[in-house]
Design a protein around this motif. Sequence first.
Motif, PDB file in Angstrom:
ATOM      1  N   GLY A 268       0.820  -1.248  -0.183  1.00 16.79           N
ATOM      2  CA  GLY A 268       0.066  -0.074   0.056  1.00 16.79           C
ATOM      3  C   GLY A 268       0.743   1.326   0.029  1.00 16.79           C
ATOM      4  N   PRO A 269       0.298   2.428  -0.268  1.00 12.56           N
ATOM      5  CA  PRO A 269       0.997   3.599  -0.229  1.00 12.56           C
ATOM      6  C   PRO A 269       1.856   4.005   1.026  1.00 12.56           C
ATOM      7  CG  PRO A 269      -1.267   3.937  -0.808  1.00 12.56           C
ATOM      8  CD  PRO A 269      -1.272   2.372  -0.215  1.00 12.56           C
ATOM      9  N   GLY A 270       2.997   4.395   0.894  1.00 10.18           N
ATOM     10  CA  GLY A 270       3.714   4.800   2.110  1.00 10.18           C
ATOM     11  C   GLY A 270       4.639   3.392   2.702  1.00 10.18           C
ATOM     12  N   ARG A 271       4.565   2.441   2.078  1.00 11.64           N
ATOM     13  CA  ARG A 271       5.116   1.358   2.829  1.00 11.64           C
ATOM     14  C   ARG A 271       5.588   0.487   1.474  1.00 11.64           C
ATOM     15  NH1 ARG A 271       0.831  -1.296   4.973  1.00 11.64           N
ATOM     16  NH2 ARG A 271       1.150  -0.040   6.801  1.00 11.64           N
ATOM     17  N   HIS A 272       7.079  -0.018   1.727  1.00 13.75           N
ATOM     18  CA  HIS A 272       7.652  -1.070   0.898  1.00 13.75           C
ATOM     19  C   HIS A 272       8.003  -2.419   1.536  1.00 13.75           C
ATOM     20  CE1 HIS A 272      10.040  -1.333  -2.604  1.00 13.75           C
ATOM     21  NE2 HIS A 272      11.341  -2.145  -1.859  1.00 13.75           N
ATOM     22  N   VAL A 273       7.353  -3.374   0.765  1.00 12.59           N
ATOM     23  CA  VAL A 273       7.532  -4.847   1.243  1.00 12.59           C
ATOM     24  C   VAL A 273       8.597  -5.400   0.468  1.00 12.59           C
ATOM     25  CG1 VAL A 273       6.004  -6.672   2.040  1.00 12.59           C
ATOM     26  CG2 VAL A 273       5.076  -4.581   1.807  1.00 12.59           C
ATOM     27  N   VAL A 274       9.410  -6.089   1.277  1.00 12.61           N
ATOM     28  CA  VAL A 274      10.586  -7.109   0.878  1.00 12.61           C
ATOM     29  C   VAL A 274      10.174  -8.352   1.212  1.00 12.61           C
ATOM     30  CG1 VAL A 274      12.986  -7.356   0.669  1.00 12.61           C
ATOM     31  CG2 VAL A 274      12.132  -5.255   0.909  1.00 12.61           C
ATOM     32  N   LEU A 275       9.920  -9.227   0.529  1.00 11.51           N
ATOM     33  CA  LEU A 275       9.538 -10.703   0.690  1.00 11.51           C
ATOM     34  C   LEU A 275      10.967 -11.555   0.427  1.00 11.51           C
ATOM     35  CD1 LEU A 275       6.862  -9.420  -0.388  1.00 11.51           C
ATOM     36  CD2 LEU A 275       6.136 -11.814   0.799  1.00 11.51           C
ATOM     37  N   SER A 276      11.467 -12.308   1.121  1.00 11.21           N
ATOM     38  CA  SER A 276      12.552 -13.416   0.890  1.00 11.21           C
ATOM     39  C   SER A 276      11.652 -14.630   1.087  1.00 11.21           C
ATOM     40  CB  SER A 276      13.668 -13.177   2.055  1.00 11.21           C
ATOM     41  OG  SER A 276      14.582 -14.596   1.656  1.00 11.21           O
ATOM     42  N   VAL A 277      11.679 -15.409   0.095  1.00 12.42           N
ATOM     43  CA  VAL A 277      10.555 -16.720  -0.079  1.00 12.42           C
ATOM     44  C   VAL A 277      11.116 -18.100  -0.219  1.00 12.42           C
ATOM     45  CG1 VAL A 277       8.789 -15.183  -0.999  1.00 12.42           C
ATOM     46  CG2 VAL A 277      10.181 -16.310  -2.571  1.00 12.42           C
ATOM     47  N   GLY A 278      12.687 -18.145  -0.379  1.00 11.32           N
ATOM     48  CA  GLY A 278      13.331 -19.144  -0.971  1.00 11.32           C
ATOM     49  C   GLY A 278      13.277 -19.647  -2.393  1.00 11.32           C
ATOM     50  N   GLU A 279      14.302 -20.607  -2.615  1.00 15.35           N
ATOM     51  CA  GLU A 279      14.264 -20.538  -4.062  1.00 15.35           C
ATOM     52  C   GLU A 279      13.015 -21.253  -4.910  1.00 15.35           C
ATOM     53  OE1 GLU A 279      17.859 -22.700  -4.851  1.00 15.35           O
ATOM     54  OE2 GLU A 279      19.175 -21.275  -4.046  1.00 15.35           O
ATOM     55  N   GLU A 280      12.424 -22.131  -4.207  1.00 14.77           N
ATOM     56  CA  GLU A 280      11.633 -23.007  -4.931  1.00 14.77           C
ATOM     57  C   GLU A 280      10.080 -22.068  -5.145  1.00 14.77           C
ATOM     58  OE1 GLU A 280       8.360 -26.434  -3.772  1.00 14.77           O
ATOM     59  OE2 GLU A 280      10.603 -26.864  -3.442  1.00 14.77           O
ATOM     60  N   VAL A 281      10.001 -21.211  -4.083  1.00 16.82           N
ATOM     61  CA  VAL A 281       8.706 -20.317  -4.282  1.00 16.82           C
ATOM     62  C   VAL A 281       9.064 -19.250  -5.160  1.00 16.82           C
ATOM     63  CG1 VAL A 281       7.153 -18.732  -3.132  1.00 16.82           C
ATOM     64  CG2 VAL A 281       7.648 -20.790  -2.000  1.00 16.82           C
TER      65      VAL A 281
END
Length: 397
Positions: free
Chosen positions: A251-264
């Motif tokens: 959403g606005p004003g937020r930056h999301v970083v996801l580390s999901v592993g190689e398979e995903v």
Amino acid sequence: MESTAVSMPGRAHVAVFNVPMAGHVMPTLGVVRELVDRGHRVSYAVTREFESQVRAVGAEPVVYEAPPQGEAPEDMAQGVTGVLGVNLGALPQLEAAYAGDRPDVVLYDVYAWAGPLLAAQWKIPVVQLAPTHIPYDGLVQDFFGLADISLIPGFPELAQALASFGVPGGVHALTLSPPRCVAFFPKRFQRRAHTVAAGEVHWVGPVIGDRSFQGRWQAPEGAGQVVYVSLGSQFNRRPEFYRTCVEALAGPGRHVVLSVGEEVARTGIGPVPAGVEVHAGVPQMDVLAAASVFVTHGGMGSVMEALSVGVPMVVVPQMAEQRVNAEQVRDVGVGMYLPREEATADALREAVLALGSDERVAGAVARMREEIEAAGGAEVAAQVVEKVLADCPLAAR
């Protein structure tokens, strides 16, 4: 078995034994670097996937072969039985690798039992390296759901190996009361510290060395509040969870970083909006340094890395050990425990928003960060090893 060890000079030969799990290898690397910088020769027994990390901190990899591990089972008794198989399979390989090159002291991970077995054969001292809680009253029930540690499947085989190598005390002494231990977290995070049965304990806090081999990460300009999401390296095949996080947090004003592993990462989690990054893995310390909240599985390494840079957590544990850590996070006031069955988009959103504005949590995180900085880290851990060497002069050659 072919060893990749290459002789190098040093005041003592320190041998480190570990299992092929990132959460167990990574906490040790800063200690290895400190020992190398002090002039010691360090060999490091681990599988090939960690060879480059070991070389990067100046140690000599001693590579053993082990079957592919895949995702760890949620049942810790089952997982430990699998780790036992890794140890027993590695044992003859490591006996051959160290033939004629006996170390002066052995450092071993809590699950790397090949280390104390060989140390008993070599008649040299040991130091346990603990990336998780040192055994306390109730640990066996909390972690394994068992009344006694000897009930873990496969432990009769471990008991036989201990007897054949001359390790006294059987599985109870080996697993529940090591003679000396270095723990990679501060004492206040230890579950029921007053009941710990280890002989000599040093809570040195997390040891976070150079991670340049992981690459670099920097928040985009104008990113706003950074929220980092990771389930670590062992329990990360959870695409539904990551999609829930995107729904909750983008959403606005937020930056999301996801580390999901190689398979995903390979299969993907579907379309993501602007302001969301999805990676197989990230330089975690770089992302944490920019983050305001960390949504985590609650592995001890991840928890300590977050606290070392002052980041509160929403802990969504995936197995028993992580539930213990989640309870500790909640009890010492540095974050929230959100059971995974309750981790809806609404619950995650509310938790992240609450943590971002909670001054009590911010104060508790700051105090824990101070305790981590005061614990001594790699320097104190290396001093423990050198004291063992000084107290056991017959061990050194």
